[in-house]
Design a protein around this motif. Structure first.
Motif, PDB file in Angstrom:
ATOM      1  N   GLU A 170       0.854  -1.190   0.000  1.00 27.16           N
ATOM      2  CA  GLU A 170       0.000   0.000   0.000  1.00 27.16           C
ATOM      3  C   GLU A 170       0.888   1.237   0.000  1.00 27.16           C
ATOM      4  O   GLU A 170       2.081   1.160   0.327  1.00 27.16           O
ATOM      5  CB  GLU A 170      -0.962   0.008   1.182  1.00 27.16           C
ATOM      6  CG  GLU A 170      -0.325  -0.080   2.531  1.00 27.16           C
ATOM      7  CD  GLU A 170      -1.390  -0.224   3.620  1.00 27.16           C
ATOM      8  OE1 GLU A 170      -1.493   0.700   4.444  1.00 27.16           O
ATOM      9  OE2 GLU A 170      -2.109  -1.262   3.646  1.00 27.16           O
ATOM     10  N   HIS A 213       1.752   5.111   1.229  1.00 25.58           N
ATOM     11  CA  HIS A 213       1.560   6.191   2.194  1.00 25.58           C
ATOM     12  C   HIS A 213       2.111   7.446   1.539  1.00 25.58           C
ATOM     13  O   HIS A 213       2.878   7.368   0.588  1.00 25.58           O
ATOM     14  CB  HIS A 213       2.262   5.867   3.508  1.00 25.58           C
ATOM     15  CG  HIS A 213       1.510   4.848   4.325  1.00 25.58           C
ATOM     16  ND1 HIS A 213       1.662   4.720   5.692  1.00 25.58           N
ATOM     17  CD2 HIS A 213       0.567   3.942   3.972  1.00 25.58           C
ATOM     18  CE1 HIS A 213       0.869   3.760   6.130  1.00 25.58           C
ATOM     19  NE2 HIS A 213       0.187   3.260   5.097  1.00 25.58           N
ATOM     20  N   TYR A 214       1.663   8.544   2.064  1.00 29.17           N
ATOM     21  CA  TYR A 214       2.058   9.808   1.427  1.00 29.17           C
ATOM     22  C   TYR A 214       2.580  10.764   2.490  1.00 29.17           C
ATOM     23  O   TYR A 214       2.019  10.875   3.577  1.00 29.17           O
ATOM     24  CB  TYR A 214       0.855  10.421   0.702  1.00 29.17           C
ATOM     25  CG  TYR A 214       0.383   9.519  -0.445  1.00 29.17           C
ATOM     26  CD1 TYR A 214       0.905   9.663  -1.730  1.00 29.17           C
ATOM     27  CD2 TYR A 214      -0.569   8.523  -0.209  1.00 29.17           C
ATOM     28  CE1 TYR A 214       0.490   8.819  -2.753  1.00 29.17           C
ATOM     29  CE2 TYR A 214      -0.992   7.688  -1.225  1.00 29.17           C
ATOM     30  CZ  TYR A 214      -0.457   7.825  -2.504  1.00 29.17           C
ATOM     31  OH  TYR A 214      -0.845   6.999  -3.508  1.00 29.17           O
ATOM     32  N   GLN A 215       3.669  11.435   2.167  1.00 34.60           N
ATOM     33  CA  GLN A 215       4.242  12.421   3.095  1.00 34.60           C
ATOM     34  C   GLN A 215       4.231  13.794   2.411  1.00 34.60           C
ATOM     35  O   GLN A 215       4.740  13.934   1.290  1.00 34.60           O
ATOM     36  CB  GLN A 215       5.683  12.041   3.458  1.00 34.60           C
ATOM     37  CG  GLN A 215       6.268  12.954   4.530  1.00 34.60           C
ATOM     38  CD  GLN A 215       7.670  12.527   4.958  1.00 34.60           C
ATOM     39  OE1 GLN A 215       8.439  11.975   4.187  1.00 34.60           O
ATOM     40  NE2 GLN A 215       7.989  12.825   6.210  1.00 34.60           N
ATOM     41  N   ARG A 267       4.650   0.718   1.342  1.00 37.13           N
ATOM     42  CA  ARG A 267       4.712  -0.120   2.541  1.00 37.13           C
ATOM     43  C   ARG A 267       4.218  -1.502   2.182  1.00 37.13           C
ATOM     44  O   ARG A 267       3.438  -1.675   1.241  1.00 37.13           O
ATOM     45  CB  ARG A 267       3.813   0.432   3.658  1.00 37.13           C
ATOM     46  CG  ARG A 267       4.492   1.379   4.638  1.00 37.13           C
ATOM     47  CD  ARG A 267       4.359   2.809   4.227  1.00 37.13           C
ATOM     48  NE  ARG A 267       5.091   3.782   5.031  1.00 37.13           N
ATOM     49  CZ  ARG A 267       6.289   4.257   4.679  1.00 37.13           C
ATOM     50  NH1 ARG A 267       6.901   3.789   3.613  1.00 37.13           N
ATOM     51  NH2 ARG A 267       6.834   5.203   5.390  1.00 37.13           N
ATOM     52  N   ALA A 281       4.924  10.035   6.800  1.00 39.70           N
ATOM     53  CA  ALA A 281       4.124   9.500   5.697  1.00 39.70           C
ATOM     54  C   ALA A 281       2.868   8.918   6.327  1.00 39.70           C
ATOM     55  O   ALA A 281       2.934   8.222   7.345  1.00 39.70           O
ATOM     56  CB  ALA A 281       4.912   8.414   4.976  1.00 39.70           C
ATOM     57  N   VAL A 282       1.741   9.245   5.733  1.00 43.06           N
ATOM     58  CA  VAL A 282       0.456   8.787   6.309  1.00 43.06           C
ATOM     59  C   VAL A 282      -0.333   8.029   5.246  1.00 43.06           C
ATOM     60  O   VAL A 282      -0.002   8.074   4.064  1.00 43.06           O
ATOM     61  CB  VAL A 282      -0.364   9.982   6.846  1.00 43.06           C
ATOM     62  CG1 VAL A 282       0.346  10.642   8.029  1.00 43.06           C
ATOM     63  CG2 VAL A 282      -0.629  10.998   5.729  1.00 43.06           C
ATOM     64  N   SER A 283      -1.372   7.387   5.686  1.00 41.08           N
ATOM     65  CA  SER A 283      -2.173   6.579   4.752  1.00 41.08           C
ATOM     66  C   SER A 283      -2.888   7.480   3.741  1.00 41.08           C
ATOM     67  O   SER A 283      -2.967   8.707   3.935  1.00 41.08           O
ATOM     68  CB  SER A 283      -3.214   5.781   5.530  1.00 41.08           C
ATOM     69  OG  SER A 283      -4.180   6.684   6.051  1.00 41.08           O
ATOM     70  N   ALA A 284      -3.389   6.849   2.694  1.00 37.45           N
ATOM     71  CA  ALA A 284      -4.078   7.603   1.640  1.00 37.45           C
ATOM     72  C   ALA A 284      -5.248   8.388   2.232  1.00 37.45           C
ATOM     73  O   ALA A 284      -5.450   9.575   1.926  1.00 37.45           O
ATOM     74  CB  ALA A 284      -4.555   6.641   0.553  1.00 37.45           C
ATOM     75  N   GLN A 334      -5.611   9.460   5.253  1.00 35.59           N
ATOM     76  CA  GLN A 334      -5.164  10.576   6.088  1.00 35.59           C
ATOM     77  C   GLN A 334      -4.636  11.738   5.255  1.00 35.59           C
ATOM     78  O   GLN A 334      -4.874  12.889   5.582  1.00 35.59           O
ATOM     79  CB  GLN A 334      -4.076  10.085   7.041  1.00 35.59           C
ATOM     80  CG  GLN A 334      -4.658   9.346   8.222  1.00 35.59           C
ATOM     81  CD  GLN A 334      -3.540   8.698   9.030  1.00 35.59           C
ATOM     82  OE1 GLN A 334      -2.787   7.870   8.534  1.00 35.59           O
ATOM     83  NE2 GLN A 334      -3.461   9.099  10.285  1.00 35.59           N
TER      84      GLN A 334
END
Ligand code: C2E
Ligand code: CA
Ligand code: CA
Length: 760
Positions: free
Chosen positions: A513, A515-517, A535, A732-735, A737
């Motif tokens: 999956e 994640h985005y920062q 991840r 980096a957070v989930s899509a 978030q």
């Protein structure tokens, strides 16, 4: 009776002298056979007696003489009638007695002989019917009869007409002559043959590639060839047959082509070889560096022949082949074969308590040097590395090259493991020093894996394998470092292979999956872009960070499908973002090598509907090291359709400023290692300042990574960084978030007194 003779004798007697000379001439060839006593008596009678008595006596004497002659004698008168003949005449030709009576016509005799068939061809002139008119001619002929008999015939005319012939059987004499002639011819032929042989022998001898000499049993030279003289540098003309071995040895010593013995000792050695009377082959090394092989062969008479062969070249080639079999041609270091020999030798000593270490070295990113600067420079680099390694170890240690950029050191006689650590450090620092090759500055590191015997292995193979595991760990630890083998590494290796199998399965099982920062602009504090970071939600091991599987994906080639999935997935997701926020995606160097990247990106953009201007691709400097031209072409194509290209982790690798000259990047991301120290290290700060200055000077966005504190933020702003990324703003957070963050239209951060506030 012998009228003619009688008359002659009578005449002679009347005249007072018997012509004995004449008589002997008539029977010339049998003079020896004459009864000398009879002749003497004849003289006496002639001199003293009355004519009749004398005559009667003469007749008797003549009869006796003629009867005992070995020649056949026949006398014919002027009318060709036989006057007299002797017994031998009848014997030679087999005339019947009734023919050999005085008065027989010569043609009758001829006719008889013709019936005898004794002639192989024509009858001899003497008996040839056609020669009748010539019957009075003087002649000397030799006739060979069909039965092999050979007769010499002499004919002489007589003063009163008629003739006398003598016939001698010369078969034996002629045969002897023939034999002698034959022998003479044979000797002549042999002589000619011998002369030819001599010439051939001479040619052969003097055209031999070997020196040749022949000695008799008294050690005197019989012959030697030019090559021998030449090989030993003996002055022309100073060697000659008859010289002794001792003298010739002295000549060789005077000429300086001699072994490292005194001439006396060498002579004694050669003398013993000769005296032994046995064949022998001796190799002698000469003072001038030549190696001669002397093939000594005894002769039955106690002498010997010796051929001297110059085997210098052959020995050199053999030595070279032997060397090549055990050495690496490029660096001249021992190769794997020699290494394993030495290792086995060293391992034997470990049973006496000696401790040894095997260091396995692998140059970090050596392939990049070959790819960018070419193989000749790569080779040159390996040679220098080999040299540095040799200087880093002691004489008792062994440095070998076992593969492309792989070296192995056997370190012997260790007191404890710290000795191995010290050598590894020395090696790493020796190799890390910059190289200057053909105008290129090259910096290369090395990773070292160490296995120590007897603890880490009993055989050479086991030690090398374990050192390899330790090396693998060093590479995992960020390279340019060393690691000792530990049992756990085996388990780690096993884990790794399990992980690789899982990784193959993960893509199909949709276990990855993104994640985005966010990346924040200064000083506005607005989100300008978000970096997609992959991840792996591992079914057993939970959420895994990219560092734990990206290297494995790169090694196994799985990075290609995985990388493509990231680009497609991220583009699809980012298509829902505000136009002002860009998507930043990381690309692995392998993606540039192995696939048609442009087409993949274009397809992902088309499929997602994301505009190319909204996409930024992050590449590291290693991408630029390999296949420069093709890579730059790819960048240009992507940039031409509007995609931005960022250089990631800048400063951590080669950081060649020439890249910035060759390609106009849209963004430089300063590696977080500089950001981490920027507030307390003047050096880091200077570097950050320099990079920012370059970026700003070129009109390129400068992003600082890993910003975690306010102080860092302040400093980075002061030094000119225009964008920032780091935990200070958001990990980096989930899509889901990141969507929330972005939904605060124009979400932005400002620096508060005690930290960072996020304001809507
Ligand atoms: P990167 O490109 O340098 O990405 C930034 C890494 O720094 C991320 O780690 C991020 O979580 C971490 N980071 C961000 N802010 C801070 C901070 O303030 N302090 C610290 N200490 N770290 C911070 P992450 O996500 O573990 O990624 C590690 C690396 O994995 C990335 O480094 C990137 O090189 C690689 N990577 C991640 N995703 C992909 C991908 O989709 N494809 C490829 N090829 N590589 C990827
Ligand atoms: Ca990145
Ligand atoms: Ca980075």
């Amino acid at each position: 009776m012998h009228k003619l003779l009688a008359r002659q004798i009578a005449d002679a007697a009347q005249g007072g002298a018997l012509d004995i000379t004449r008589l002997t001439e008539l029977v010339s060839n049998s003079y020896d056979e004459f009864d000398q006593e009879s002749v003497r008596r004849a003289r006496e009678i002639v001199a003293s007696g009355t004519a009749t008595e004398k005559l009667a006596e003469q007749n008797r004497i003549l009869d006796a003489a003629l009867a005992h002659m070995v020649q056949g004698v026949a006398i014919f008168d002027a009318e060709q009638r036989l006057v007299m003949s002797n017994k031998r005449y009848a014997e030679i030709y087999g005339f019947p007695p009734h023919l050999l009576v005085p008065g027989t016509n010569w043609p009758e005799l001829v006719a008889f002989l013709l019936t005898q068939n004794r002639y192989a061809g024509e009858p001899p002139e003497e008996f040839h019917p056609d020669s009748l008119p010539n019957a009075f001619r003087v002649s000397d002929t030799v006739h060979r009869f069909s039965d092999g008999q050979i007769v010499a015939i002499a004919r002489r005319a007589m003063p009163y007409g008629g003739w006398v012939t003598t016939h001698e059987d010369v078969t034996d004499r002629e045969q002897l002559h023939a034999q002698l002639r034959e022998q003479h011819e044979l000797v002549k032929a042999q002589e000619a043959e011998l002369r030819l042989r001599n010439v051939q022998f001479d040619i052969a001898l003097n055209n031999m590639t070997e020196g040749f000499c022949f000695f008799d049993k008294y050690e005197r030279l019989i012959i030697c060839n030019n090559r021998f003289v030449e090989m030993y540098n003996i002055p022309a003309g100073s060697i000659r047959p008859g010289m002794t071995l001792r003298e010739i040895v002295d000549l060789r010593y005077a000429a300086g082509v001699c072994p490292a013995l005194t001439s006396e000792d060498y002579y004694i050695a050669r003398h013993r070889v000769g005296a032994a009377q046995l064949p022998s082959d001796t190799e002698v090394e000469m003072s001038n560096g030549k190696v001669f092989e002397i093939h000594h062969r005894p002769m039955p008479d106690g002498g010997w022949v010796a051929t001297h062969e110059d085997i210098t070249q052959r020995r050199r080639v053999e030595a070279k082949i032997a060397h090549l079999a055990h050495h690496d041609a490029l660096t001249n270091l021992p190769n794997r074969v020699r290494l394993m020999d030495r290792l086995e030798g060293a391992l034997q000593r470990t049973s006496d308590g000696e401790m040894i270490a095997v260091h396995l070295l692998d140059l970090d990113h050596f392939k990049n040097v070959n790819d960018t600067l070419g193989h000749p420079i790569g080779d040159e680099l390996l040679k220098i590395v080999a040299n540095r390694l040799k200087h880093a170890v002691r004489d008792i240690d062994t440095v070998s090259r076992t593969g492309g950029d792989e070296f192995v050191i056997i370190q012997t006689a260790l007191t404890d493991c710290s000795d191995a650590a010290l050598l590894a450090e020395r090696v790493i620092s020796a190799i890390s020093a910059p190289y200057e090759i053909a105008g290129h500055q090259i910096i290369i590191g090395t990773s070292v894996g160490i296995a120590v015997a007897p603890a880490d292995g009993e055989t050479g193979d086991e030690l090398i394998q374990n050192a390899d595991l330790a090396l693998y760990r060093s590479k995992g630890d960020g390279r340019n470092t060393y690691s000792f083998f530990a049992r756990e590494l085996r388990t780690a290796l096993q884990l790794r292979s399990v992980l690789e199998a899982d990784l193959r399965h993960a893509l199909v099982a949709r276990e990855f999956e993104l994640h985005y920062q966010p990346i924040v602009q200064m000083p506005s504090g607005k989100i300008t872009s978000c970096e997609a970071l992959v991840r792996w939600r591992h079914p057993q091991r939970g959420m895994l960070a990219p560092d734990s599987f990206i290297p494995l994906a790169e090694e196994s080639g799985l990075i290609l499908p995985l990388g493509e999935w990231v680009v497609r997935e991220a583009c699809k997701f980012a298509a829902s973002w505000p136009d002002s926020v860009k998507l930043s995606v990381n690309l692995s160097p392998n993606q540039f090598r192995n696939s048609d990247l442009c087409e993949m990106v274009v397809a992902a953009l088309a499929a997602s509907g994301l505009s190319p201007e909204q996409l930024q691709l992050e590449i590291t400097e290693t991408v630029l090291l390999t296949n420069n031209e093709a890579t730059l072409a790819t960048f240009n194509r992507l940039q031409s359709i509007g995609v931005c290209i960022a250089i990631d982790d800048f400063g951590a690798g080669y950081s060649s400023l020439s890249y910035l000259q060759k390609f106009r990047f849209d963004n430089i991301k300063i590696d977080r290692s500089f950001v981490k120290d920027v507030t307390h290290s003047a050096a880091s700060r200077s570097i950050v300042r320099a990079i920012a200055a370059i970026a700003n000077g070129l009109g390129i966005v400068c992003t600082a990574e890993g910003v975690e504190t306010d102080e860092q933020w302040c400093t980075l702003v002061e030094e000119g960084c225009s964008e920032m990324q780091g935990y200070l703003f958001s990990p980096a957070v989930s899509a889901a978030q990141i969507l929330k963050l972005l939904r605060y239209d124009g979400a932005q951060w400002t620096r508060g007194a005690r930290g960072t506030d996020r304001r809507a």
